[in-house]
Design a protein around this motif. Structure first.
Motif, PDB file in Angstrom:
ATOM      1  N   THR A 125       5.316 -17.075  -4.787  1.00 51.21           N
ATOM      2  CA  THR A 125       5.793 -17.286  -3.422  1.00 51.21           C
ATOM      3  C   THR A 125       4.725 -17.888  -2.524  1.00 51.21           C
ATOM      4  N   ILE A 126       3.450 -17.780  -2.905  1.00 52.42           N
ATOM      5  CA  ILE A 126       2.388 -18.343  -2.072  1.00 52.42           C
ATOM      6  C   ILE A 126       1.871 -19.667  -2.626  1.00 52.42           C
TER       7      ILE A 126
ATOM      8  N   PHE B  67       4.505 -11.742  -7.318  1.00 53.88           N
ATOM      9  CA  PHE B  67       4.539 -12.252  -5.941  1.00 53.88           C
ATOM     10  C   PHE B  67       3.797 -13.583  -5.802  1.00 53.88           C
TER      11      PHE B  67
ATOM     12  N   ARG C 275       2.893  -6.465  -9.705  1.00 52.76           N
ATOM     13  CA  ARG C 275       3.439  -6.824  -8.391  1.00 52.76           C
ATOM     14  C   ARG C 275       2.761  -8.085  -7.865  1.00 52.76           C
TER      15      ARG C 275
ATOM     16  N   GLY D 183       9.890 -12.852  -6.339  1.00 52.42           N
ATOM     17  CA  GLY D 183       8.786 -11.940  -6.039  1.00 52.42           C
ATOM     18  C   GLY D 183       8.788 -11.494  -4.586  1.00 52.42           C
ATOM     19  N   ASN D 184       9.188 -12.379  -3.696  1.00 46.90           N
ATOM     20  CA  ASN D 184       9.242 -12.037  -2.280  1.00 46.90           C
ATOM     21  C   ASN D 184      10.315 -10.992  -2.013  1.00 46.90           C
ATOM     22  N   TYR D 185      11.503 -11.205  -2.565  1.00 47.43           N
ATOM     23  CA  TYR D 185      12.583 -10.236  -2.381  1.00 47.43           C
ATOM     24  C   TYR D 185      12.265  -8.923  -3.095  1.00 47.43           C
TER      25      TYR D 185
ATOM     26  N   GLY E 174      11.016 -17.514  -5.875  1.00 37.93           N
ATOM     27  CA  GLY E 174      11.456 -16.674  -4.775  1.00 37.93           C
ATOM     28  C   GLY E 174      11.669 -15.211  -5.058  1.00 37.93           C
TER      29      GLY E 174
ATOM     30  N   LEU F 176       9.379  -7.477  -3.281  1.00 33.72           N
ATOM     31  CA  LEU F 176       8.538  -6.668  -2.391  1.00 33.72           C
ATOM     32  C   LEU F 176       9.350  -6.039  -1.274  1.00 33.72           C
ATOM     33  N   TYR F 177      10.370  -6.741  -0.784  1.00 34.06           N
ATOM     34  CA  TYR F 177      11.259  -6.135   0.213  1.00 34.06           C
ATOM     35  C   TYR F 177      11.919  -4.880  -0.353  1.00 34.06           C
TER      36      TYR F 177
END
Length: 310
Positions: free
Chosen positions: A122-123, A119, A115, A181-183, A179, A185-186
């Motif tokens: 994205t950072i 993710f 995870r 990885g961000n979705y 992008g 986590l949602y």
């Protein structure tokens, strides 16, 4: 006069005792910066839509900016490229994010590590990501071409960033990597809200993994999916930073998207000696905002109608 002062004092004490004054005080900085950084610039844009403004001198030009916009083929092509880019990004990034969320939501050893790995893009700064993928997609000594040639999948290097036929593929790959990885986590957060009892009941009834996903997980993720889709749509239409670093809209404006073109109009492209065209850029910014608003409104209307049908 004293009665008015007393009334105001009483209202103030009542608000203070009820906690609404504390809430307003805590919200005040956010409201201030919202007005300063969002509302005021948006109003400021309308000040120059009908002007020729280079940052120092403003000259009223009437309808000239509007006429130029209607005849600006590069801008309207960039709008079409933006729709194309958003379509490619959405049809890949949402299913991939959902698939990885389902896999990593399982109680497997090391899932938390993966995870974090997924993710991490994205950072990372979009400029740095664009530079990294510039090395990956390089025609000579590029990592991707070397891998494909070693696997005997291609005979000669592919010009990922210099060929109009494949440059949008390269741009889309960068967008998906940065992008999903961000979705993901949602989706994982939404899945944690689904009771385990529902899955246990499905197992008892003999449901397979595929049936459980389509009949339990996906329907119960519908509220999260709606939010993720809206964020993905608006985000895809506003993307331009990584594209600017990776291709700068080339070759031949093939990867020129809407907001990258506006950025170049206002600030000038690399190596350009032309003056900033802030007035024309302000008009294009308003048009772009209207386009994004219309697309978002259509999505919300369609999703609401689908909810009513279901």
């Amino acid at each position: 006069m004293s009665q008015k002062k007393m009334t105001f004092s009483q209202k103030f004490q009542k608000a203070k005792s009820s906690g609404s004054f504390s809430a307003a005080l805590m919200l005040a900085p956010a409201v201030f910066f919202l007005c300063l950084c969002s509302i005021y610039p948006f109003i400021w844009i309308f000040r120059y839509v009908a002007c020729d403004y280079n940052g120092f001198k403003s000259t009223f030009t009437g309808w000239k900016n509007f006429e130029r916009m209607l005849n600006d083929k590069v801008f309207w092509n960039s709008v079409m490229h933006t729709f194309e880019y958003a379509f490619y990004k959405l049809i890949f990034i949402i299913p991939l994010a959902l698939l990885m969320a389902v896999l990593l939501n399982q109680k497997l050893r090391g899932s938390s590590v993966f995870r974090g790995i997924y993710f991490m893009p994205t950072i990372i700064s979009t400029s740095i990501a664009g530079m990294i993928f510039g090395f990956i997609f390089a025609t000579k000594n590029g990592i991707l071409n070397s891998m494909l040639q070693n696997m005997h999948m291609i005979d000669s290097p592919i010009k990922w960033l210099n060929s109009p036929s494949v440059v949008m593929v390269a741009v889309t790959i960068l967008a998906i990597w940065g992008g999903f990885g961000n979705y993901m986590l949602y989706f994982i957060t939404g899945m944690t809200g689904i009771s385990e009892d529902v899955y246990e009941s499905a197992k008892i009834d003999g449901a397979t993994g595929v049936q459980t996903f389509f009949r339990i997980t996906l329907p119960m993720l519908a509220p999260v999916l709606k939010v993720v889709l809206m964020l993905a749509i608006t985000g895809a239409f506003k993307d331009y930073e990584a594209i600017m670093v990776l291709t700068n809209g080339g070759p031949g404006n093939r990867s020129m998207v809407m907001f990258l073109y506006i950025y170049n109009i206002i600030f000038g492209s690399a190596g350009s000696t032309s003056q900033p065209q802030i007035g024309y850029g302000a008009l294009l910014s308003v048009v772009a905002a209207v386009i994004v608003g219309i697309v978002t409104g259509i999505y919300l209307f369609v999703s609401k109608k689908l909810d009513d049908v279901v």
